[in-house]
Scaffold this motif. Structure first.
Motif, PDB file in Angstrom:
ATOM      1  N   LYS A  16       0.833  -1.205   0.000  1.00 59.06           N
ATOM      2  CA  LYS A  16       0.000   0.000   0.000  1.00 59.06           C
ATOM      3  C   LYS A  16       0.864   1.250   0.000  1.00 59.06           C
ATOM      4  N   GLN A  17       1.942   1.219   0.795  1.00 63.73           N
ATOM      5  CA  GLN A  17       2.851   2.362   0.883  1.00 63.73           C
ATOM      6  C   GLN A  17       3.572   2.591  -0.444  1.00 63.73           C
ATOM      7  N   GLU A  18       3.972   1.515  -1.098  1.00 61.26           N
ATOM      8  CA  GLU A  18       4.670   1.625  -2.381  1.00 61.26           C
ATOM      9  C   GLU A  18       3.747   2.184  -3.459  1.00 61.26           C
ATOM     10  N   VAL A  19       2.495   1.753  -3.432  1.00 62.40           N
ATOM     11  CA  VAL A  19       1.520   2.257  -4.400  1.00 62.40           C
ATOM     12  C   VAL A  19       1.317   3.757  -4.205  1.00 62.40           C
ATOM     13  N   LYS A  20       1.130   4.169  -2.950  1.00 63.18           N
ATOM     14  CA  LYS A  20       0.919   5.586  -2.652  1.00 63.18           C
ATOM     15  C   LYS A  20       2.141   6.420  -3.021  1.00 63.18           C
ATOM     16  N   ARG A  21       3.328   5.875  -2.737  1.00 64.08           N
ATOM     17  CA  ARG A  21       4.566   6.602  -3.024  1.00 64.08           C
ATOM     18  C   ARG A  21       4.715   6.828  -4.531  1.00 64.08           C
ATOM     19  N   ALA A  22       4.438   5.778  -5.322  1.00 66.68           N
ATOM     20  CA  ALA A  22       4.555   5.890  -6.775  1.00 66.68           C
ATOM     21  C   ALA A  22       3.529   6.892  -7.324  1.00 66.68           C
ATOM     22  N   TYR A  23       2.311   6.822  -6.784  1.00 65.57           N
ATOM     23  CA  TYR A  23       1.244   7.720  -7.222  1.00 65.57           C
ATOM     24  C   TYR A  23       1.602   9.189  -6.934  1.00 65.57           C
ATOM     25  N   ARG A  24       2.045   9.460  -5.713  1.00 64.71           N
ATOM     26  CA  ARG A  24       2.377  10.836  -5.321  1.00 64.71           C
ATOM     27  C   ARG A  24       3.549  11.379  -6.132  1.00 64.71           C
ATOM     28  N   LYS A  25       4.525  10.529  -6.401  1.00 62.90           N
ATOM     29  CA  LYS A  25       5.690  10.957  -7.187  1.00 62.90           C
ATOM     30  C   LYS A  25       5.272  11.331  -8.607  1.00 62.90           C
ATOM     31  N   LEU A  26       4.442  10.496  -9.228  1.00 59.09           N
ATOM     32  CA  LEU A  26       4.002  10.772 -10.594  1.00 59.09           C
ATOM     33  C   LEU A  26       3.109  12.007 -10.663  1.00 59.09           C
ATOM     34  N   MET A  27       2.246  12.185  -9.671  1.00 60.45           N
ATOM     35  CA  MET A  27       1.372  13.360  -9.670  1.00 60.45           C
ATOM     36  C   MET A  27       2.193  14.637  -9.504  1.00 60.45           C
ATOM     37  N   ALA A  28       3.242  14.561  -8.701  1.00 63.59           N
ATOM     38  CA  ALA A  28       4.118  15.722  -8.519  1.00 63.59           C
ATOM     39  C   ALA A  28       4.878  16.024  -9.808  1.00 63.59           C
ATOM     40  N   GLN A  29       5.314  14.976 -10.506  1.00 62.02           N
ATOM     41  CA  GLN A  29       6.058  15.158 -11.761  1.00 62.02           C
ATOM     42  C   GLN A  29       5.185  15.750 -12.861  1.00 62.02           C
ATOM     43  N   HIS A  30       3.892  15.477 -12.829  1.00 62.13           N
ATOM     44  CA  HIS A  30       2.998  15.915 -13.895  1.00 62.13           C
ATOM     45  C   HIS A  30       2.070  17.049 -13.467  1.00 62.13           C
ATOM     46  N   HIS A  31       2.366  17.681 -12.349  1.00 59.05           N
ATOM     47  CA  HIS A  31       1.514  18.766 -11.873  1.00 59.05           C
ATOM     48  C   HIS A  31       1.619  19.946 -12.848  1.00 59.05           C
ATOM     49  N   PRO A  32       0.510  20.347 -13.479  1.00 59.97           N
ATOM     50  CA  PRO A  32       0.550  21.406 -14.503  1.00 59.97           C
ATOM     51  C   PRO A  32       1.199  22.703 -14.040  1.00 59.97           C
TER      52      PRO A  32
ATOM     53  N   ALA B  45      -0.193  17.639 -19.766  1.00 59.49           N
ATOM     54  CA  ALA B  45       0.139  17.352 -18.368  1.00 59.49           C
ATOM     55  C   ALA B  45      -1.134  17.123 -17.555  1.00 59.49           C
ATOM     56  N   THR B  46      -2.146  17.915 -17.843  1.00 59.02           N
ATOM     57  CA  THR B  46      -3.436  17.756 -17.152  1.00 59.02           C
ATOM     58  C   THR B  46      -4.041  16.391 -17.448  1.00 59.02           C
ATOM     59  N   GLU B  47      -3.995  15.987 -18.733  1.00 58.50           N
ATOM     60  CA  GLU B  47      -4.551  14.693 -19.115  1.00 58.50           C
ATOM     61  C   GLU B  47      -3.780  13.550 -18.478  1.00 58.50           C
ATOM     62  N   LYS B  48      -2.470  13.678 -18.417  1.00 54.48           N
ATOM     63  CA  LYS B  48      -1.658  12.622 -17.811  1.00 54.48           C
ATOM     64  C   LYS B  48      -1.958  12.503 -16.317  1.00 54.48           C
ATOM     65  N   SER B  49      -2.183  13.631 -15.668  1.00 55.38           N
ATOM     66  CA  SER B  49      -2.539  13.598 -14.247  1.00 55.38           C
ATOM     67  C   SER B  49      -3.858  12.853 -14.048  1.00 55.38           C
ATOM     68  N   GLN B  50      -4.795  13.080 -14.959  1.00 52.44           N
ATOM     69  CA  GLN B  50      -6.088  12.397 -14.880  1.00 52.44           C
ATOM     70  C   GLN B  50      -5.938  10.897 -15.116  1.00 52.44           C
ATOM     71  N   GLU B  51      -5.066  10.522 -16.049  1.00 57.54           N
ATOM     72  CA  GLU B  51      -4.832   9.107 -16.339  1.00 57.54           C
ATOM     73  C   GLU B  51      -4.171   8.407 -15.155  1.00 57.54           C
ATOM     74  N   ILE B  52      -3.227   9.095 -14.518  1.00 59.97           N
ATOM     75  CA  ILE B  52      -2.562   8.543 -13.339  1.00 59.97           C
ATOM     76  C   ILE B  52      -3.566   8.374 -12.200  1.00 59.97           C
ATOM     77  N   GLN B  53      -4.434   9.368 -12.050  1.00 56.79           N
ATOM     78  CA  GLN B  53      -5.459   9.303 -11.005  1.00 56.79           C
ATOM     79  C   GLN B  53      -6.401   8.131 -11.242  1.00 56.79           C
ATOM     80  N   SER B  54      -6.804   7.924 -12.500  1.00 57.72           N
ATOM     81  CA  SER B  54      -7.712   6.824 -12.823  1.00 57.72           C
ATOM     82  C   SER B  54      -7.069   5.471 -12.542  1.00 57.72           C
ATOM     83  N   ALA B  55      -5.793   5.349 -12.886  1.00 63.84           N
ATOM     84  CA  ALA B  55      -5.075   4.095 -12.637  1.00 63.84           C
ATOM     85  C   ALA B  55      -4.955   3.837 -11.138  1.00 63.84           C
ATOM     86  N   TYR B  56      -4.662   4.881 -10.385  1.00 54.64           N
ATOM     87  CA  TYR B  56      -4.535   4.755  -8.927  1.00 54.64           C
ATOM     88  C   TYR B  56      -5.867   4.349  -8.300  1.00 54.64           C
ATOM     89  N   ASP B  57      -6.953   4.955  -8.784  1.00 51.21           N
ATOM     90  CA  ASP B  57      -8.285   4.622  -8.257  1.00 51.21           C
ATOM     91  C   ASP B  57      -8.619   3.159  -8.532  1.00 51.21           C
TER      92      ASP B  57
END
Length: 267
Positions: free
Chosen positions: A215-231, A247-259
């Motif tokens: 769970k921690q690894e999933v959250k860490r990867a998600y937060r890192k990617l969202m920070a990298q793609h923050h518009p 960048a906005t679309e990629k953030s949405q795609e990352i969010q969908s995958a995380y969900d």
């Protein structure tokens, strides 16, 4: 004038070595004070954001043109793909014309990939997330047909080498970008644009992790990617505002995958 080092080192030398230690300590302290008095301003000056934006824009589309010609001849499909990417990026008007001209320059036999990447590196070296965004856009162009050809992969490796990114990481980025496209939604319908909905395996690839991740690894990867793609962060680092849509679309795609992963794991 700095004298702190002379006093401290001189006293320490006197205690440990007597008069000789005092002299040695003052000499060492003088060297320390001299270092503190140096003017480091030239090393702290940041690159001009407007210049970085211009270089990023030109490099993105010229390298895209070079990548399109990787197989020898630029096909009609590749040109249409480049135009589609411009539309997806939200580029129109004068900027679209600039993008087309840069794309044409990249197709030229006289185009220097190494020189273009070096200029990009000099202007954006302090923004790793911006460099990654540049590489992801190139991969997006290369994978428009669903896969990357060997000549295109060679160019992607060269791009990675220019920024000291290992081949394995480039290959992982290719997997991530392909998986992200499965999570892309149509703006009008809100439905996934892929013929089949994204799978849980693709969700893990979007985050660049294994299905066995904690769970921690999933959250860490998600937060890192969202920070990298923050518009907003990307714009502040030099990404042209006209291109922030990707960048906005990629953030949405990352969010969908995380969900999807959260739902599958029951978080």
């Amino acid at each position: 004038m700095q004298i702190t080092g002379k006093i401290i080192c001189g006293l320490l030398g006197l205690v440990l070595g007597g008069p000789i230690g005092l002299i040695l300590g003052i000499w060492i302290g003088h060297s320390f004070d001299k270092g503190l008095s140096q003017n480091f301003e030239p090393f702290s000056v940041k690159a001009d954001p407007s210049n970085a934006q211009a270089v990023f824009f030109e490099s993105t589309f010229s390298v895209m043109g070079h990548l399109a010609k990787a197989d020898g001849v630029v096909t009609k499909y590749e040109i249409e793909t480049a135009e589609q990417i411009m539309r997806n990026l939200g580029i129109s008007g004068d900027k679209r014309q600039q993008a087309i001209e840069a794309f044409q320059r990249g197709k030229s036999e006289h185009f220097s990939l190494s020189q273009t990447l070096e200029e990009l590196r000099l202007n954006c070296a302090r923004s790793p997330s911006l460099i990654q965004m540049f590489i992801e856009i190139q991969i997006l162009a290369a994978t428009s047909g669903g896969s990357v050809s060997a000549p295109e992969m060679t160019i992607l490796y060269k791009i990675g080498s220019a920024f000291r990114i290992p081949r394995l990481q480039i290959e992982r980025l290719v997997e991530m970008v392909i998986a992200q496209q499965s999570f892309h939604r149509d703006q009008n319908t809100g439905q996934y644009t892929a013929s089949r909905g994204p799978s849980i395996e693709q969700a893990y690839k979007v985050l660049g992790i294994e299905s066995s991740a904690s769970k921690q690894e999933v959250k860490r990867a998600y937060r890192k990617l969202m920070a990298q793609h923050h518009p907003d962060k990307l714009v502040s680092k030099g990404m042209p505002e006209e291109m922030i849509k990707v960048a906005t679309e990629k953030s949405q795609e990352i969010q969908s995958a995380y969900d999807m992963i959260k739902k599958q794991k029951g978080y």
